[in-house]
Design a protein around this motif. Structure first.
Motif, PDB file in Angstrom:
ATOM      1  N   GLN A  24     -31.095 -23.312 -29.370  1.00 32.96           N
ATOM      2  CA  GLN A  24     -32.502 -23.050 -29.640  1.00 32.96           C
ATOM      3  C   GLN A  24     -33.441 -24.099 -29.053  1.00 32.96           C
ATOM      4  O   GLN A  24     -34.645 -23.960 -29.134  1.00 32.96           O
ATOM      5  CB  GLN A  24     -32.734 -22.945 -31.156  1.00 32.96           C
ATOM      6  N   ILE A  25     -32.889 -25.149 -28.460  1.00 29.69           N
ATOM      7  CA  ILE A  25     -33.715 -26.213 -27.904  1.00 29.69           C
ATOM      8  C   ILE A  25     -34.352 -25.755 -26.597  1.00 29.69           C
ATOM      9  O   ILE A  25     -33.684 -25.223 -25.722  1.00 29.69           O
ATOM     10  CB  ILE A  25     -32.880 -27.492 -27.662  1.00 29.69           C
ATOM     11  N   THR A  26     -35.645 -25.964 -26.499  1.00 31.05           N
ATOM     12  CA  THR A  26     -36.374 -25.696 -25.267  1.00 31.05           C
ATOM     13  C   THR A  26     -36.901 -27.030 -24.766  1.00 31.05           C
ATOM     14  O   THR A  26     -37.595 -27.743 -25.492  1.00 31.05           O
ATOM     15  CB  THR A  26     -37.543 -24.730 -25.514  1.00 31.05           C
ATOM     16  N   TYR A  27     -36.549 -27.378 -23.548  1.00 28.95           N
ATOM     17  CA  TYR A  27     -36.993 -28.642 -22.978  1.00 28.95           C
ATOM     18  C   TYR A  27     -38.304 -28.445 -22.239  1.00 28.95           C
ATOM     19  O   TYR A  27     -38.539 -27.402 -21.625  1.00 28.95           O
ATOM     20  CB  TYR A  27     -35.919 -29.198 -22.041  1.00 28.95           C
ATOM     21  N   LEU A  28     -39.160 -29.445 -22.308  1.00 26.91           N
ATOM     22  CA  LEU A  28     -40.467 -29.387 -21.673  1.00 26.91           C
ATOM     23  C   LEU A  28     -40.357 -29.504 -20.157  1.00 26.91           C
ATOM     24  O   LEU A  28     -39.563 -30.291 -19.652  1.00 26.91           O
ATOM     25  CB  LEU A  28     -41.350 -30.530 -22.175  1.00 26.91           C
ATOM     26  N   ALA A  29     -41.170 -28.750 -19.477  1.00 27.77           N
ATOM     27  CA  ALA A  29     -41.331 -28.907 -18.035  1.00 27.77           C
ATOM     28  C   ALA A  29     -42.511 -29.855 -17.826  1.00 27.77           C
ATOM     29  O   ALA A  29     -43.444 -29.874 -18.639  1.00 27.77           O
ATOM     30  CB  ALA A  29     -41.614 -27.568 -17.371  1.00 27.77           C
ATOM     31  N   PRO A  30     -42.484 -30.644 -16.778  1.00 28.45           N
ATOM     32  CA  PRO A  30     -43.636 -31.510 -16.508  1.00 28.45           C
ATOM     33  C   PRO A  30     -44.897 -30.665 -16.321  1.00 28.45           C
ATOM     34  O   PRO A  30     -44.858 -29.598 -15.710  1.00 28.45           O
ATOM     35  CB  PRO A  30     -43.272 -32.216 -15.209  1.00 28.45           C
ATOM     36  N   ASP A  31     -45.996 -31.129 -16.872  1.00 25.02           N
ATOM     37  CA  ASP A  31     -47.292 -30.465 -16.738  1.00 25.02           C
ATOM     38  C   ASP A  31     -48.097 -31.265 -15.716  1.00 25.02           C
ATOM     39  O   ASP A  31     -48.604 -32.350 -16.022  1.00 25.02           O
ATOM     40  CB  ASP A  31     -47.986 -30.421 -18.092  1.00 25.02           C
ATOM     41  N   CYS A  32     -48.223 -30.738 -14.527  1.00 23.86           N
ATOM     42  CA  CYS A  32     -48.860 -31.463 -13.422  1.00 23.86           C
ATOM     43  C   CYS A  32     -50.352 -31.700 -13.653  1.00 23.86           C
ATOM     44  O   CYS A  32     -50.952 -32.534 -12.970  1.00 23.86           O
ATOM     45  CB  CYS A  32     -48.634 -30.714 -12.106  1.00 23.86           C
ATOM     46  N   ALA A  33     -50.959 -30.986 -14.595  1.00 21.97           N
ATOM     47  CA  ALA A  33     -52.377 -31.161 -14.873  1.00 21.97           C
ATOM     48  C   ALA A  33     -52.644 -32.335 -15.818  1.00 21.97           C
ATOM     49  O   ALA A  33     -53.783 -32.757 -15.966  1.00 21.97           O
ATOM     50  CB  ALA A  33     -52.945 -29.874 -15.479  1.00 21.97           C
ATOM     51  N   ARG A  34     -51.596 -32.870 -16.444  1.00 21.60           N
ATOM     52  CA  ARG A  34     -51.746 -33.981 -17.373  1.00 21.60           C
ATOM     53  C   ARG A  34     -51.348 -35.282 -16.685  1.00 21.60           C
ATOM     54  O   ARG A  34     -50.578 -35.271 -15.730  1.00 21.60           O
ATOM     55  CB  ARG A  34     -50.905 -33.723 -18.610  1.00 21.60           C
ATOM     56  N   PRO A  35     -51.829 -36.418 -17.159  1.00 24.39           N
ATOM     57  CA  PRO A  35     -51.518 -37.700 -16.512  1.00 24.39           C
ATOM     58  C   PRO A  35     -50.023 -38.023 -16.535  1.00 24.39           C
ATOM     59  O   PRO A  35     -49.314 -37.676 -17.483  1.00 24.39           O
ATOM     60  CB  PRO A  35     -52.305 -38.719 -17.355  1.00 24.39           C
ATOM     61  N   PHE A  36     -49.577 -38.706 -15.489  1.00 25.43           N
ATOM     62  CA  PHE A  36     -48.170 -39.088 -15.333  1.00 25.43           C
ATOM     63  C   PHE A  36     -47.644 -39.828 -16.561  1.00 25.43           C
ATOM     64  O   PHE A  36     -46.607 -39.474 -17.109  1.00 25.43           O
ATOM     65  CB  PHE A  36     -48.013 -39.949 -14.073  1.00 25.43           C
ATOM     66  N   THR A  37     -48.335 -40.884 -16.986  1.00 23.37           N
ATOM     67  CA  THR A  37     -47.835 -41.688 -18.108  1.00 23.37           C
ATOM     68  C   THR A  37     -47.734 -40.867 -19.386  1.00 23.37           C
ATOM     69  O   THR A  37     -46.801 -41.053 -20.168  1.00 23.37           O
ATOM     70  CB  THR A  37     -48.695 -42.941 -18.347  1.00 23.37           C
ATOM     71  N   GLU A  38     -48.643 -39.963 -19.578  1.00 21.08           N
ATOM     72  CA  GLU A  38     -48.601 -39.070 -20.743  1.00 21.08           C
ATOM     73  C   GLU A  38     -47.377 -38.157 -20.662  1.00 21.08           C
ATOM     74  O   GLU A  38     -46.702 -37.908 -21.658  1.00 21.08           O
ATOM     75  CB  GLU A  38     -49.889 -38.247 -20.777  1.00 21.08           C
ATOM     76  N   GLN A  39     -47.097 -37.674 -19.468  1.00 27.48           N
ATOM     77  CA  GLN A  39     -45.934 -36.807 -19.279  1.00 27.48           C
ATOM     78  C   GLN A  39     -44.627 -37.557 -19.491  1.00 27.48           C
ATOM     79  O   GLN A  39     -43.691 -37.036 -20.098  1.00 27.48           O
ATOM     80  CB  GLN A  39     -45.955 -36.176 -17.884  1.00 27.48           C
ATOM     81  N   VAL A  40     -44.540 -38.776 -18.988  1.00 28.42           N
ATOM     82  CA  VAL A  40     -43.337 -39.576 -19.192  1.00 28.42           C
ATOM     83  C   VAL A  40     -43.086 -39.758 -20.685  1.00 28.42           C
ATOM     84  O   VAL A  40     -41.969 -39.563 -21.176  1.00 28.42           O
ATOM     85  CB  VAL A  40     -43.433 -40.945 -18.473  1.00 28.42           C
ATOM     86  N   ALA A  41     -44.131 -40.102 -21.428  1.00 27.63           N
ATOM     87  CA  ALA A  41     -43.988 -40.307 -22.871  1.00 27.63           C
ATOM     88  C   ALA A  41     -43.537 -39.028 -23.571  1.00 27.63           C
ATOM     89  O   ALA A  41     -42.631 -39.053 -24.414  1.00 27.63           O
ATOM     90  CB  ALA A  41     -45.303 -40.813 -23.466  1.00 27.63           C
ATOM     91  N   ALA A  42     -44.133 -37.900 -23.223  1.00 26.88           N
ATOM     92  CA  ALA A  42     -43.781 -36.630 -23.863  1.00 26.88           C
ATOM     93  C   ALA A  42     -42.361 -36.195 -23.517  1.00 26.88           C
ATOM     94  O   ALA A  42     -41.605 -35.761 -24.385  1.00 26.88           O
ATOM     95  CB  ALA A  42     -44.780 -35.548 -23.457  1.00 26.88           C
ATOM     96  N   LEU A  43     -41.991 -36.317 -22.258  1.00 25.13           N
ATOM     97  CA  LEU A  43     -40.665 -35.859 -21.831  1.00 25.13           C
ATOM     98  C   LEU A  43     -39.550 -36.729 -22.410  1.00 25.13           C
ATOM     99  O   LEU A  43     -38.539 -36.219 -22.884  1.00 25.13           O
ATOM    100  CB  LEU A  43     -40.571 -35.829 -20.309  1.00 25.13           C
ATOM    101  N   THR A  44     -39.734 -38.039 -22.371  1.00 24.50           N
ATOM    102  CA  THR A  44     -38.667 -38.931 -22.823  1.00 24.50           C
ATOM    103  C   THR A  44     -38.560 -39.003 -24.344  1.00 24.50           C
ATOM    104  O   THR A  44     -37.554 -39.487 -24.860  1.00 24.50           O
ATOM    105  CB  THR A  44     -38.827 -40.342 -22.233  1.00 24.50           C
ATOM    106  N   ALA A  45     -39.550 -38.510 -25.064  1.00 24.64           N
ATOM    107  CA  ALA A  45     -39.515 -38.504 -26.530  1.00 24.64           C
ATOM    108  C   ALA A  45     -38.834 -37.259 -27.095  1.00 24.64           C
ATOM    109  O   ALA A  45     -38.659 -37.158 -28.305  1.00 24.64           O
ATOM    110  CB  ALA A  45     -40.937 -38.612 -27.081  1.00 24.64           C
TER     111      ALA A  45
END
Length: 123
Positions: A24-45
């Motif tokens: 049931q786990i869905t992994y996030l895809a990078p959102d190119c419209a959001r800032p890089f550092t924000e994406q790193v934090a969201a993905l790695t968390a």
């Protein structure tokens, strides 16, 4: 770079079948419209995601799900593609997607390199 990228691709292709509670786990895809550092934090968390390593002097960090279905390559400052995130998903083959916030040429070369590893064999 071959060793690290091969590790990245290998994390996906050698994974065991997902456990019942992983389906049931869905992994996030990078959102190119959001800032890089924000994406790193969201993905790695994300739950069930772990640092898979930094290989040698390569300018990337690799994060992979413990079920082997997804891996992220996150550039470090000394990468020609920085800032960028590349995601590979394993489902009926390996699909490579991602975002370039920095040098597009560097990102395109990195993306093409990872795509080329899908058909690479040791001679």
């Amino acid at each position: 770079m071959i060793r690290g990228a091969a590790l990245f691709l290998g994390l996906l292709t050698t994974a065991c079948a997902p456990a019942a509670d992983d389906t049931q786990i869905t992994y996030l895809a990078p959102d190119c419209a959001r800032p890089f550092t924000e994406q790193v934090a969201a993905l790695t968390a994300q739950p069930r995601l772990q640092l898979a390593g930094i290989v040698g002097s390569e300018p990337y960090a690799y994060w992979s799900s413990i079920d082997g279905r997804v891996s992220y390559l996150i550039t470090r400052e000394d990468s020609p593609a920085h800032p960028a995130i590349i995601m590979q998903t394993a489902s009926g083959g390996v699909k490579t997607t991602g975002c370039a916030w920095g040098d597009r040429k560097g990102y395109d070369e990195l993306h093409a390199y990872l795509e080329g590893l899908k058909t690479w064999t040791r001679k």
